[in-house]
Design a protein around this motif. Sequence first.
Motif, PDB file in Angstrom:
ATOM      1  N   ASP A 196       0.820  -1.211   0.000  1.00 35.72           N
ATOM      2  CA  ASP A 196       0.000   0.000   0.000  1.00 35.72           C
ATOM      3  C   ASP A 196       0.854   1.261   0.000  1.00 35.72           C
ATOM      4  OD1 ASP A 196      -2.741  -0.955  -0.024  1.00 35.72           O
ATOM      5  OD2 ASP A 196      -2.301  -1.815   1.928  1.00 35.72           O
ATOM      6  N   GLY A 197       1.367   1.657   1.179  1.00 31.47           N
ATOM      7  CA  GLY A 197       2.024   2.954   1.297  1.00 31.47           C
ATOM      8  C   GLY A 197       3.509   2.933   1.037  1.00 31.47           C
ATOM      9  N   THR A 198       4.253   2.125   1.786  1.00 29.10           N
ATOM     10  CA  THR A 198       5.707   2.075   1.651  1.00 29.10           C
ATOM     11  C   THR A 198       6.190   0.639   1.806  1.00 29.10           C
ATOM     12  OG1 THR A 198       6.107   2.454   4.010  1.00 29.10           O
ATOM     13  CG2 THR A 198       5.985   4.408   2.589  1.00 29.10           C
ATOM     14  N   LEU A 199       7.341   0.383   1.217  1.00 29.07           N
ATOM     15  CA  LEU A 199       7.993  -0.910   1.356  1.00 29.07           C
ATOM     16  C   LEU A 199       9.488  -0.676   1.213  1.00 29.07           C
ATOM     17  CD1 LEU A 199       7.745  -4.072   1.493  1.00 29.07           C
ATOM     18  CD2 LEU A 199       7.755  -4.023  -1.019  1.00 29.07           C
ATOM     19  N   SER A 200      10.278  -1.210   2.127  1.00 29.66           N
ATOM     20  CA  SER A 200      11.731  -1.057   2.063  1.00 29.66           C
ATOM     21  C   SER A 200      12.384  -2.426   1.977  1.00 29.66           C
ATOM     22  CB  SER A 200      12.262  -0.317   3.299  1.00 29.66           C
ATOM     23  OG  SER A 200      11.786   1.005   3.342  1.00 29.66           O
ATOM     24  N   HIS A 253      22.397  -1.294  -1.208  1.00 33.89           N
ATOM     25  CA  HIS A 253      21.334  -0.302  -1.334  1.00 33.89           C
ATOM     26  C   HIS A 253      20.143  -0.633  -0.441  1.00 33.89           C
ATOM     27  CE1 HIS A 253      23.279   1.712  -4.657  1.00 33.89           C
ATOM     28  NE2 HIS A 253      23.500   0.533  -5.198  1.00 33.89           N
ATOM     29  N   GLU A 254      19.682   0.368   0.266  1.00 37.24           N
ATOM     30  CA  GLU A 254      18.390   0.321   0.941  1.00 37.24           C
ATOM     31  C   GLU A 254      17.400   0.998   0.001  1.00 37.24           C
ATOM     32  OE1 GLU A 254      15.903  -0.804   4.105  1.00 37.24           O
ATOM     33  OE2 GLU A 254      18.075  -1.087   4.015  1.00 37.24           O
ATOM     34  N   LEU A 255      16.534   0.213  -0.605  1.00 38.94           N
ATOM     35  CA  LEU A 255      15.576   0.742  -1.575  1.00 38.94           C
ATOM     36  C   LEU A 255      14.259   1.010  -0.878  1.00 38.94           C
ATOM     37  CD1 LEU A 255      16.287  -1.614  -4.618  1.00 38.94           C
ATOM     38  CD2 LEU A 255      17.268   0.649  -4.145  1.00 38.94           C
ATOM     39  N   HIS A 256      13.740   2.224  -1.047  1.00 42.68           N
ATOM     40  CA  HIS A 256      12.471   2.621  -0.434  1.00 42.68           C
ATOM     41  C   HIS A 256      11.434   2.775  -1.545  1.00 42.68           C
ATOM     42  CE1 HIS A 256      14.657   3.248   3.259  1.00 42.68           C
ATOM     43  NE2 HIS A 256      15.491   4.083   2.647  1.00 42.68           N
ATOM     44  N   LEU A 257      10.413   1.946  -1.522  1.00 38.63           N
ATOM     45  CA  LEU A 257       9.318   2.008  -2.483  1.00 38.63           C
ATOM     46  C   LEU A 257       8.208   2.843  -1.846  1.00 38.63           C
ATOM     47  CD1 LEU A 257      11.088  -0.365  -3.374  1.00 38.63           C
ATOM     48  CD2 LEU A 257       9.012  -1.601  -3.999  1.00 38.63           C
ATOM     49  N   LEU A 258       7.925   3.973  -2.451  1.00 34.56           N
ATOM     50  CA  LEU A 258       7.003   4.946  -1.874  1.00 34.56           C
ATOM     51  C   LEU A 258       5.812   5.134  -2.801  1.00 34.56           C
ATOM     52  CD1 LEU A 258       9.791   7.590  -1.083  1.00 34.56           C
ATOM     53  CD2 LEU A 258       8.951   5.782   0.444  1.00 34.56           C
ATOM     54  N   HIS A 259       4.604   4.826  -2.321  1.00 38.27           N
ATOM     55  CA  HIS A 259       3.410   5.073  -3.130  1.00 38.27           C
ATOM     56  C   HIS A 259       3.299   6.569  -3.362  1.00 38.27           C
ATOM     57  CE1 HIS A 259      -1.223   5.031  -3.580  1.00 38.27           C
ATOM     58  NE2 HIS A 259      -0.638   4.855  -4.758  1.00 38.27           N
ATOM     59  N   ASN A 260       3.278   6.965  -4.635  1.00 37.43           N
ATOM     60  CA  ASN A 260       3.286   8.385  -4.982  1.00 37.43           C
ATOM     61  C   ASN A 260       2.344   8.630  -6.159  1.00 37.43           C
ATOM     62  OD1 ASN A 260       4.009  11.076  -4.902  1.00 37.43           O
ATOM     63  ND2 ASN A 260       5.880  10.794  -6.092  1.00 37.43           N
ATOM     64  N   SER A 299       7.504   5.711  -6.406  1.00 35.42           N
ATOM     65  CA  SER A 299       8.866   6.228  -6.530  1.00 35.42           C
ATOM     66  C   SER A 299       9.787   5.246  -5.823  1.00 35.42           C
ATOM     67  CB  SER A 299       8.993   7.611  -5.882  1.00 35.42           C
ATOM     68  OG  SER A 299       8.214   8.571  -6.566  1.00 35.42           O
ATOM     69  N   VAL A 300      10.868   4.862  -6.501  1.00 30.25           N
ATOM     70  CA  VAL A 300      11.850   3.957  -5.911  1.00 30.25           C
ATOM     71  C   VAL A 300      13.069   4.789  -5.537  1.00 30.25           C
ATOM     72  CG1 VAL A 300      13.252   1.886  -6.210  1.00 30.25           C
ATOM     73  CG2 VAL A 300      10.981   2.033  -7.276  1.00 30.25           C
ATOM     74  N   ASP A 301      13.208   5.044  -4.262  1.00 34.34           N
ATOM     75  CA  ASP A 301      14.257   5.913  -3.750  1.00 34.34           C
ATOM     76  C   ASP A 301      15.469   5.083  -3.355  1.00 34.34           C
ATOM     77  OD1 ASP A 301      15.537   8.220  -2.797  1.00 34.34           O
ATOM     78  OD2 ASP A 301      14.679   7.970  -0.791  1.00 34.34           O
ATOM     79  N   ALA A 302      16.631   5.446  -3.895  1.00 38.24           N
ATOM     80  CA  ALA A 302      17.883   4.756  -3.579  1.00 38.24           C
ATOM     81  C   ALA A 302      18.869   5.776  -3.026  1.00 38.24           C
ATOM     82  CB  ALA A 302      18.450   4.070  -4.817  1.00 38.24           C
ATOM     83  N   PRO A 303      18.752   6.128  -1.745  1.00 34.54           N
ATOM     84  CA  PRO A 303      19.604   7.190  -1.191  1.00 34.54           C
ATOM     85  C   PRO A 303      21.089   6.879  -1.285  1.00 34.54           C
ATOM     86  CG  PRO A 303      18.357   6.052   0.540  1.00 34.54           C
ATOM     87  CD  PRO A 303      17.786   5.618  -0.759  1.00 34.54           C
ATOM     88  N   GLY A 304      21.478   5.589  -1.210  1.00 31.49           N
ATOM     89  CA  GLY A 304      22.889   5.249  -1.299  1.00 31.49           C
ATOM     90  C   GLY A 304      23.496   5.524  -2.659  1.00 31.49           C
ATOM     91  N   ALA A 305      22.655   5.604  -3.688  1.00 29.86           N
ATOM     92  CA  ALA A 305      23.105   5.938  -5.038  1.00 29.86           C
ATOM     93  C   ALA A 305      22.738   7.364  -5.416  1.00 29.86           C
ATOM     94  CB  ALA A 305      22.499   4.963  -6.049  1.00 29.86           C
TER      95      ALA A 305
END
Length: 274
Positions: A111-115, A121-128, A137-143
């Motif tokens: 639903d909302g978020t999944l990491s 990489h810590e990938l953050h899947l954010l419902h947007n 949005s797939v956020d990859a802060p390490g990259a």
Amino acid sequence: MKVEPLHPDVVMFVGDEYESVATAFFDGDDALLVDALAGEEDARQLREVLCGQLGKNVRAVVSTHRMSDHMAGLMLFPQALSIAQRHHRHTFLSQNRRVDAYYREPKLVFDGTLSLRWGRHELHLLHNPGKTLDHVSVDAPGADLVCVGDNIVGRIVYLSKADPAQLRGAIDRIKQLGRGTVIGGHMGRFPAAVLDQALHYLDRLRETVVRIRSQAPPALSERRIRAIAIEDCVAAGVEPTPFEREWHGHNLDVVVGQSVFALDAALAAREARA
């Protein structure tokens, strides 16, 4: 196909069909894909590079949104864990050019978020939700990058059936992540400034359409809207590509065909009378 390494463990692919984008993250010999390109030949080339040349095994495929022009490769990796946002069927069924042969039921929905951890990489899947209800949005802060799907199309946006206000909100939320590289669903990667450029386009298009609707009767308004030049909407210094010009033309068809911004024009007229 364009193959561009972004980091030693991140590679971007831009296919020939619709310039659709897929991004691969590596964890040793295992690969996670974000999106899966638009055409079968592009998908086969993607598999040849990833599996044949690089020796990777595709273990997971994340969809930024479930439209056919990002799903061609799903059937080539049947053992991969397919991941999508819960409203994926709404998006698939509502698209204009649906290819049922590309559809694959996701094995994991959220639903909302999944990491998840993938290699370093810590990938953050954010419902947007923006362009579609299921957008992720797939956020990859390490990259220092974020994959945003079709919430932007190059330095512009594509309205399709989206609520422009929702699309604007989606881009604002991407900006808050503060990543230096933005990977769109088409064309490839851009510096972070692309988000403000896309917002500029959206705002100028809205302002121009509202002004036209307030000044002319419907029949004349439609002709004037179809004549809006992309140069009058893009940010300063942006030279539109042929792909952006094509989708600007589609936007004008959508604005006329779906009466986009008509409510904005009515509200502006009401405020002017108050």
